[in-house]
Scaffold this motif. Structure first.
Motif, PDB file in Angstrom:
ATOM      1  N   ILE A 135      -1.238 -12.391  23.316  1.00  0.00           N
ATOM      2  CA  ILE A 135      -0.215 -12.438  22.608  1.00  0.00           C
ATOM      3  C   ILE A 135       0.439 -13.778  22.330  1.00  0.00           C
ATOM      4  CG2 ILE A 135       2.078 -11.339  22.184  1.00  0.00           C
ATOM      5  CD1 ILE A 135       0.844  -8.687  23.460  1.00  0.00           C
ATOM      6  N   VAL A 136       0.636 -14.282  21.144  1.00  0.00           N
ATOM      7  CA  VAL A 136       0.999 -15.653  21.055  1.00  0.00           C
ATOM      8  C   VAL A 136       2.615 -15.739  21.309  1.00  0.00           C
ATOM      9  CG1 VAL A 136       1.422 -17.382  19.294  1.00  0.00           C
ATOM     10  CG2 VAL A 136      -0.657 -16.262  19.194  1.00  0.00           C
ATOM     11  N   ASP A 137       3.117 -16.341  22.379  1.00  0.00           N
ATOM     12  CA  ASP A 137       4.368 -16.545  22.792  1.00  0.00           C
ATOM     13  C   ASP A 137       5.308 -17.434  21.960  1.00  0.00           C
ATOM     14  OD1 ASP A 137       4.036 -14.690  24.643  1.00  0.00           O
ATOM     15  OD2 ASP A 137       3.196 -16.274  26.265  1.00  0.00           O
ATOM     16  N   GLN A 138       4.581 -18.781  21.502  1.00  0.00           N
ATOM     17  CA  GLN A 138       5.122 -19.702  20.964  1.00  0.00           C
ATOM     18  C   GLN A 138       4.243 -20.559  20.421  1.00  0.00           C
ATOM     19  OE1 GLN A 138       7.511 -22.224  23.594  1.00  0.00           O
ATOM     20  NE2 GLN A 138       8.346 -23.370  22.120  1.00  0.00           N
ATOM     21  N   ILE A 139       4.508 -21.153  19.246  1.00  0.00           N
ATOM     22  CA  ILE A 139       3.734 -22.337  18.588  1.00  0.00           C
ATOM     23  C   ILE A 139       4.690 -23.541  18.590  1.00  0.00           C
ATOM     24  CG2 ILE A 139       2.708 -23.192  16.577  1.00  0.00           C
ATOM     25  CD1 ILE A 139       1.916 -20.172  15.955  1.00  0.00           C
ATOM     26  N   SER A 140       4.298 -24.751  19.521  1.00  0.00           N
ATOM     27  CA  SER A 140       4.879 -25.902  19.387  1.00  0.00           C
ATOM     28  C   SER A 140       4.339 -27.048  18.345  1.00  0.00           C
ATOM     29  CB  SER A 140       5.005 -26.620  20.729  1.00  0.00           C
ATOM     30  OG  SER A 140       5.268 -25.494  21.588  1.00  0.00           O
ATOM     31  N   ILE A 141       5.162 -27.152  17.228  1.00  0.00           N
ATOM     32  CA  ILE A 141       4.701 -28.291  16.538  1.00  0.00           C
ATOM     33  C   ILE A 141       5.739 -29.346  16.259  1.00  0.00           C
ATOM     34  CG2 ILE A 141       4.157 -28.847  13.936  1.00  0.00           C
ATOM     35  CD1 ILE A 141       3.095 -25.925  13.915  1.00  0.00           C
ATOM     36  N   PRO A 142       5.293 -30.589  16.818  1.00  0.00           N
ATOM     37  CA  PRO A 142       6.470 -31.745  16.780  1.00  0.00           C
ATOM     38  C   PRO A 142       6.992 -32.025  15.564  1.00  0.00           C
ATOM     39  CG  PRO A 142       4.371 -32.364  17.483  1.00  0.00           C
ATOM     40  CD  PRO A 142       4.156 -30.870  17.247  1.00  0.00           C
ATOM     41  N   ASP A 174      -2.889 -17.856   8.415  1.00  0.00           N
ATOM     42  CA  ASP A 174      -2.826 -19.603   8.264  1.00  0.00           C
ATOM     43  C   ASP A 174      -1.768 -20.108   9.287  1.00  0.00           C
ATOM     44  OD1 ASP A 174      -0.333 -19.575   7.083  1.00  0.00           O
ATOM     45  OD2 ASP A 174      -1.393 -19.378   5.101  1.00  0.00           O
ATOM     46  N   THR A 175      -1.628 -21.427   9.538  1.00  0.00           N
ATOM     47  CA  THR A 175      -1.049 -22.066  10.376  1.00  0.00           C
ATOM     48  C   THR A 175       0.405 -21.911   9.794  1.00  0.00           C
ATOM     49  OG1 THR A 175      -1.329 -24.281   9.489  1.00  0.00           O
ATOM     50  CG2 THR A 175      -2.702 -23.561  11.315  1.00  0.00           C
ATOM     51  N   LEU A 203      -3.912 -14.073  19.550  1.00  0.00           N
ATOM     52  CA  LEU A 203      -5.106 -14.793  19.507  1.00  0.00           C
ATOM     53  C   LEU A 203      -6.531 -13.990  19.523  1.00  0.00           C
ATOM     54  CD1 LEU A 203      -4.122 -17.950  21.991  1.00  0.00           C
ATOM     55  CD2 LEU A 203      -4.674 -17.949  19.485  1.00  0.00           C
ATOM     56  N   GLN A 234      -8.597 -18.001  16.638  1.00  0.00           N
ATOM     57  CA  GLN A 234      -7.749 -17.934  15.386  1.00  0.00           C
ATOM     58  C   GLN A 234      -6.540 -17.308  15.781  1.00  0.00           C
ATOM     59  OE1 GLN A 234      -8.673 -19.413  12.276  1.00  0.00           O
ATOM     60  NE2 GLN A 234     -10.442 -20.473  13.446  1.00  0.00           N
ATOM     61  N   ILE A 235      -5.411 -17.603  15.057  1.00  0.00           N
ATOM     62  CA  ILE A 235      -4.234 -16.515  15.115  1.00  0.00           C
ATOM     63  C   ILE A 235      -4.527 -15.313  13.980  1.00  0.00           C
ATOM     64  CG2 ILE A 235      -1.750 -16.691  14.651  1.00  0.00           C
ATOM     65  CD1 ILE A 235      -1.789 -19.975  15.129  1.00  0.00           C
TER      66      ILE A 235
END
Lengths: 89, 89, 89, 89, 89
Positions: free
Chosen positions: E82-89, E31-32, E56, E2-3
């Protein structure tokens, strides 16, 4: 563990020898005020409990297998005790 | 375990030999009044159940592996029985 | 782990030697603001905690068995610490 | 297992060799009507799935380790299949 | 996984050598959309994360034990990246 109240029994044939002759009970989970939460579990009985009784439910596979003393039992939820008293100061 | 009702089947290729020829069913969880809770699970069928039937679902990996008798199966949720009767006094 | 507050004790006979003489406490889970979430757990005490104290609960069978140092104990939830301080910058 | 839809990827350095080169996807859980439930999981991809695809998620550590064929992998959630069809009579 | 976002630290004495010198962090689940869900977890830090960082969280005992490389550690939840990037197209 959680506190629950036995509501009744459920009858189902399970194709695994562990379940031969085992009693499966429907247990309503209770909140700490003694009211049903709306959640329930189908649990193996190990303390000869019956409908209406307040019980303790242990819901973890490896613990359940220790309680029934069968290291390979396909079981996750067991009634481990009848609640005698709740002491809140 | 929880009580559920089989809604239908799901078709998906899973890259593990355990899933070759296995039937994956969508099971709606039911509350103790027999109404769907809105939650569901995709479970392996072990009792030849079909759509509309009320079943028992066992949702724990080590238990599921005992039911299918494969100690290294990648499986968590199995339909272990068809519910014959619910006895509430 | 989760943060909880001890509400009281529960008395129940459990037919497994691990539970002989063990204290079972009712712990209300708290949110990060320190308010009860409405959820609770019945946990084994390992730090001599008492009613009203803010504690840490570890809720996983294998971890619980390490904490009590009994590899075959039927236990899932243990109170592992009394919370001394919460530091929020 | 649960049904989900891939939303995108997440990039994070994890200090364990198992994660070197692994694709981590954000998967929105779907209800049986195909709508997002609001819950999600970050899962390892094993079937080369991509954004927008409907997938099956297996969420149990020992199952996940079997799917990736690494008995000591620190992994709990894996995408195990792309959903081809849902059959509801 | 989970984030989450690290909110702060918690200080508690745990009577098990594994916890000597370990940093316990309070992590709010997101949440997302990046908003807190209201749920949280107390997790072991393995990536030197700090308050405000998006991380994470891996929440399964056997995985956590692999991450900390201690097969008998009483631990379930770890911050693994550690979250570097979230890629959502």
């Amino acid at each position: 563990m959680q506190i629950g109240r036995v509501r009744g029994a459920i009858h189902s044939t399970i194709n695994h020898p562990f379940y031969d002759g085992r009693k499966l009970l429907i247990v309503d989970y209770l909140d700490t005020g003694g009211e049903p939460t709306g959640e329930y579990v189908i649990a193996i009985d190990t303390v000869d409990s019956g409908a209406g009784e307040t019980v303790l439910v242990l819901d973890e596979g490896n613990s359940a297998r220790q309680i029934v003393d069968r290291s390979n039992a396909p079981v996750r939820s067991v009634i481990v005790g009848i609640v005698d008293q709740i002491s809140i100061p």
